[in-house]
Design a protein around this motif. Structure first.
Motif, PDB file in Angstrom:
ATOM      1  N   VAL A 179       3.792 -29.633  20.607  1.00  0.00           N
ATOM      2  CA  VAL A 179       3.998 -30.253  22.189  1.00  0.00           C
ATOM      3  C   VAL A 179       4.489 -29.254  23.156  1.00  0.00           C
ATOM      4  CG1 VAL A 179       4.556 -32.403  21.014  1.00  0.00           C
ATOM      5  CG2 VAL A 179       6.288 -31.059  21.402  1.00  0.00           C
ATOM      6  N   HIS A 181       4.237 -26.064  25.240  1.00  0.00           N
ATOM      7  CA  HIS A 181       3.424 -24.862  25.552  1.00  0.00           C
ATOM      8  C   HIS A 181       4.118 -24.110  26.768  1.00  0.00           C
ATOM      9  CE1 HIS A 181      -0.241 -26.675  23.931  1.00  0.00           C
ATOM     10  NE2 HIS A 181       0.533 -27.953  23.828  1.00  0.00           N
ATOM     11  N   LYS A 184       0.998 -22.222  30.331  1.00  0.00           N
ATOM     12  CA  LYS A 184      -0.304 -22.890  30.372  1.00  0.00           C
ATOM     13  C   LYS A 184      -0.434 -23.676  29.001  1.00  0.00           C
ATOM     14  CE  LYS A 184      -2.173 -19.359  33.552  1.00  0.00           C
ATOM     15  NZ  LYS A 184      -3.555 -18.440  33.725  1.00  0.00           N
ATOM     16  N   TYR A 185      -1.319 -24.326  28.897  1.00  0.00           N
ATOM     17  CA  TYR A 185      -1.411 -25.101  27.637  1.00  0.00           C
ATOM     18  C   TYR A 185      -2.564 -24.288  26.877  1.00  0.00           C
ATOM     19  CZ  TYR A 185      -3.373 -29.037  24.417  1.00  0.00           C
ATOM     20  OH  TYR A 185      -3.336 -29.540  23.180  1.00  0.00           O
ATOM     21  N   GLN A 186      -2.120 -24.234  25.459  1.00  0.00           N
ATOM     22  CA  GLN A 186      -2.761 -23.387  24.513  1.00  0.00           C
ATOM     23  C   GLN A 186      -3.613 -24.251  23.586  1.00  0.00           C
ATOM     24  OE1 GLN A 186      -2.614 -20.011  24.890  1.00  0.00           O
ATOM     25  NE2 GLN A 186      -1.481 -20.342  26.884  1.00  0.00           N
ATOM     26  N   PRO A 187      -5.131 -24.353  23.536  1.00  0.00           N
ATOM     27  CA  PRO A 187      -5.634 -25.244  22.574  1.00  0.00           C
ATOM     28  C   PRO A 187      -5.406 -24.451  21.240  1.00  0.00           C
ATOM     29  CG  PRO A 187      -6.984 -24.184  24.380  1.00  0.00           C
ATOM     30  CD  PRO A 187      -5.749 -23.601  24.700  1.00  0.00           C
TER      31      PRO A 187
END
Length: 247
Positions: A179, A181, A184-187
């Motif tokens: 949950v 990050h 930035k969001y890291q796939p």
């Protein structure tokens, strides 16, 4: 930094016969009302149900969960623009809150309010469980609680003194890296997903869920049994029709 209280908390679904007292519940709600909210409009409401007849009517709307009748109190937290709009009208101000933006803000505020109450209750020796079923049957719950236009039930909590056999925490959770990050969001890669869910899939509770539901994986329990598309779409249509009277 002391994080143990939150890391060890658990949901409580079975309660003793002890009544913590309506005055104590009311005091906790008053404290919880100091939670953050949008623009200090305070567009929230909490309906406390302790009458056995009302809880009996609420029970099927929460899919017969035993905690609804078993807990001394069921509290329904609502988004409430009825009161605020009424005040605006009395002060020669034209309310303009019958829109999605306002509704979403009030829903967020009601959720924060509910969580703050839950934490306060747990800090004072009570236990509770969130009932995410509230939005599934929002129209019927609104009718049961005689909610006026502009008051939308969002989420409910069954609360009371935990029974002696109430399970000890903590509840299984994904690791923090699932949950958290940074920047930035890291796939996630396939391998990372496998790693994140491995402990959850392999515990005894999950294995029992898989066996009881005749499924091959825990994910199938979620997609095929608990939250199938057909049910989600049906409840979505009901909710949209109900909210159409507000929006």
């Amino acid at each position: 930094m002391n994080l143990d209280f939150f890391k060890s908390r658990r949901s409580v679904r079975s309660f003793s016969s002890e009544d913590p007292g309506l005055e104590n519940i009311a005091a906790m709600i008053e404290a919880a009302a100091h939670a953050p909210n949008t623009g200090n409009m305070q567009t929230v409401a909490a309906i406390v149900s302790s009458d056995p007849d009302i809880k009996q009517k609420l029970s099927p709307l929460h899919f017969g969960q035993p905690c609804v009748c078993g807990a001394p109190y069921v509290i329904t937290f609502c988004a409430d623009f009825n009161r605020f709009s009424h005040w605006c009208s009395l002060r020669d101000a034209e309310p303009a809150f019958d829109n999605l933006q306002s509704l979403m803000a009030a829903v967020v505020d009601a959720s924060i309010f509910a969580q703050q109450f839950c934490t306060i209750a747990e800090m004072n020796g009570l236990g509770g469980v969130f009932l995410g079923t509230t939005l599934y049957n929002a129209p019927q719950i609104a009718e049961t609680l005689e909610l006026p236009k502009g008051v939308i039930p969002v989420i409910s909590i069954a609360v009371g003194v935990p029974a002696d056999n109430a399970p000890a925490g903590p509840t299984d959770r994904l690791p923090a890296r699932a949950v958290l990050h940074i920047q930035k969001y890291q796939p996630f890669s396939d391998n990372e997903i496998e790693s994140l869910y491995s402990d959850l899939e392999s515990n005894e509770t999950s294995k029992r869920f898989i066996a009881e539901n005749n499924k091959e994986t825990l994910a199938q329990v979620f997609t095929d049994v608990r939250y199938p598309r057909s049910s989600a779409e049906a409840f979505s249509e009901t909710l949209k029709k109900y909210l159409a009277a507000y929006l």
